[in-house]
Write a protein that holds these residues in place. Structure first.
Motif, PDB file in Angstrom:
ATOM      1  N   LEU A 289     -17.637  15.531 -16.306  1.00 34.69           N
ATOM      2  CA  LEU A 289     -17.014  15.556 -17.625  1.00 34.69           C
ATOM      3  C   LEU A 289     -16.173  14.302 -17.871  1.00 34.69           C
ATOM      4  CD1 LEU A 289     -15.956  19.320 -17.775  1.00 34.69           C
ATOM      5  CD2 LEU A 289     -17.751  18.213 -19.130  1.00 34.69           C
ATOM      6  N   LEU A 290     -15.484  13.828 -16.845  1.00 36.91           N
ATOM      7  CA  LEU A 290     -14.725  12.581 -16.976  1.00 36.91           C
ATOM      8  C   LEU A 290     -15.661  11.426 -17.341  1.00 36.91           C
ATOM      9  CD1 LEU A 290     -12.153  10.855 -16.713  1.00 36.91           C
ATOM     10  CD2 LEU A 290     -12.632  10.705 -14.255  1.00 36.91           C
ATOM     11  N   GLY A 291     -16.792  11.363 -16.666  1.00 31.56           N
ATOM     12  CA  GLY A 291     -17.775  10.318 -16.977  1.00 31.56           C
ATOM     13  C   GLY A 291     -18.271  10.405 -18.405  1.00 31.56           C
ATOM     14  N   MET A 292     -18.494  11.613 -18.887  1.00 27.44           N
ATOM     15  CA  MET A 292     -18.937  11.797 -20.279  1.00 27.44           C
ATOM     16  C   MET A 292     -17.858  11.323 -21.255  1.00 27.44           C
ATOM     17  SD  MET A 292     -20.827  15.522 -20.038  1.00 27.44           S
ATOM     18  CE  MET A 292     -20.672  15.776 -21.788  1.00 27.44           C
ATOM     19  N   ALA A 293     -16.618  11.673 -20.987  1.00 30.45           N
ATOM     20  CA  ALA A 293     -15.517  11.277 -21.878  1.00 30.45           C
ATOM     21  C   ALA A 293     -15.346   9.764 -21.904  1.00 30.45           C
ATOM     22  CB  ALA A 293     -14.221  11.956 -21.445  1.00 30.45           C
ATOM     23  N   MET A 294     -15.596   9.116 -20.763  1.00 36.84           N
ATOM     24  CA  MET A 294     -15.426   7.664 -20.679  1.00 36.84           C
ATOM     25  C   MET A 294     -16.483   6.894 -21.466  1.00 36.84           C
ATOM     26  SD  MET A 294     -14.191   6.729 -16.875  1.00 36.84           S
ATOM     27  CE  MET A 294     -12.549   7.067 -16.303  1.00 36.84           C
ATOM     28  N   LYS A 295     -17.525   7.572 -21.916  1.00 39.08           N
ATOM     29  CA  LYS A 295     -18.496   6.898 -22.781  1.00 39.08           C
ATOM     30  C   LYS A 295     -17.843   6.460 -24.086  1.00 39.08           C
ATOM     31  CE  LYS A 295     -22.700   9.246 -21.226  1.00 39.08           C
ATOM     32  NZ  LYS A 295     -23.790  10.131 -21.658  1.00 39.08           N
ATOM     33  N   SER A 296     -16.856   7.222 -24.554  1.00 37.61           N
ATOM     34  CA  SER A 296     -16.235   6.963 -25.854  1.00 37.61           C
ATOM     35  C   SER A 296     -14.777   6.527 -25.774  1.00 37.61           C
ATOM     36  CB  SER A 296     -16.300   8.224 -26.716  1.00 37.61           C
ATOM     37  OG  SER A 296     -17.617   8.663 -26.871  1.00 37.61           O
ATOM     38  N   LEU A 297     -14.120   6.804 -24.671  1.00 39.38           N
ATOM     39  CA  LEU A 297     -12.694   6.491 -24.548  1.00 39.38           C
ATOM     40  C   LEU A 297     -12.489   5.317 -23.597  1.00 39.38           C
ATOM     41  CD1 LEU A 297     -11.334  10.134 -24.152  1.00 39.38           C
ATOM     42  CD2 LEU A 297     -11.214   8.692 -26.188  1.00 39.38           C
ATOM     43  N   PRO A 298     -11.415   4.558 -23.788  1.00 35.51           N
ATOM     44  CA  PRO A 298     -11.109   3.478 -22.850  1.00 35.51           C
ATOM     45  C   PRO A 298     -10.892   4.038 -21.440  1.00 35.51           C
ATOM     46  CG  PRO A 298      -9.716   3.331 -24.812  1.00 35.51           C
ATOM     47  CD  PRO A 298     -10.450   4.635 -24.888  1.00 35.51           C
ATOM     48  N   VAL A 299     -11.362   3.319 -20.450  1.00 33.60           N
ATOM     49  CA  VAL A 299     -11.318   3.818 -19.073  1.00 33.60           C
ATOM     50  C   VAL A 299      -9.878   4.088 -18.616  1.00 33.60           C
ATOM     51  CG1 VAL A 299     -11.376   1.521 -17.987  1.00 33.60           C
ATOM     52  CG2 VAL A 299     -12.225   3.503 -16.742  1.00 33.60           C
ATOM     53  N   GLY A 300      -8.963   3.199 -18.917  1.00 30.12           N
ATOM     54  CA  GLY A 300      -7.578   3.388 -18.492  1.00 30.12           C
ATOM     55  C   GLY A 300      -6.948   4.616 -19.115  1.00 30.12           C
ATOM     56  N   THR A 301      -7.206   4.819 -20.392  1.00 30.36           N
ATOM     57  CA  THR A 301      -6.677   5.992 -21.091  1.00 30.36           C
ATOM     58  C   THR A 301      -7.293   7.266 -20.541  1.00 30.36           C
ATOM     59  OG1 THR A 301      -6.301   4.720 -23.105  1.00 30.36           O
ATOM     60  CG2 THR A 301      -6.482   7.117 -23.341  1.00 30.36           C
TER      61      THR A 301
END
Length: 105
Positions: free
Chosen positions: A45-57
């Motif tokens: 799920l973290l990987g999926m979220a990182m598709k759209s959000l900045p990695v640091g955030t």
């Protein structure tokens, strides 16, 4: 939607962090299976979220949700101390998570 996925990833992080306590050093099979499954779902799920959000955030929010939730469950389930210093510190983490959400387009 990526924020919802990210919070869900953080909830699964709480699951595996608390689950580690119940695995007894990975000697108990069912808690170990549940913990590993929670790890896989959380990272997916973290990987999926990182598709759209900045990695640091995304990473900071994931860790923050996991840290706050794990600390609260440690207090509730494991009898860890809930002193003022810990509670203020958890509040600061929550403030940081909210700040990151508000500062991210």
């Amino acid at each position: 939607m990526p924020w919802l996925v990210l919070v869900l990833a953080g909830l699964f992080e709480i699951g595996w962090a608390i689950g580690l306590k119940y695995t007894d050093g990975f000697t108990k099979p069912w808690p170990t299976v549940a913990t590993v499954a929670s790890m896989i779902v959380s990272l997916g799920l973290l990987g999926m979220a990182m598709k759209s959000l900045p990695v640091g955030t995304a990473y900071a929010v994931w860790v923050g949700v996991g840290a706050v939730g794990t600390a609260i469950l440690g207090i509730v389930l494991l009898g860890e101390p809930a002193n003022a210093g810990r509670m203020v510190s958890l509040g600061l983490i929550v403030a940081g998570i909210i700040g990151l959400k508000l500062a991210t387009p």
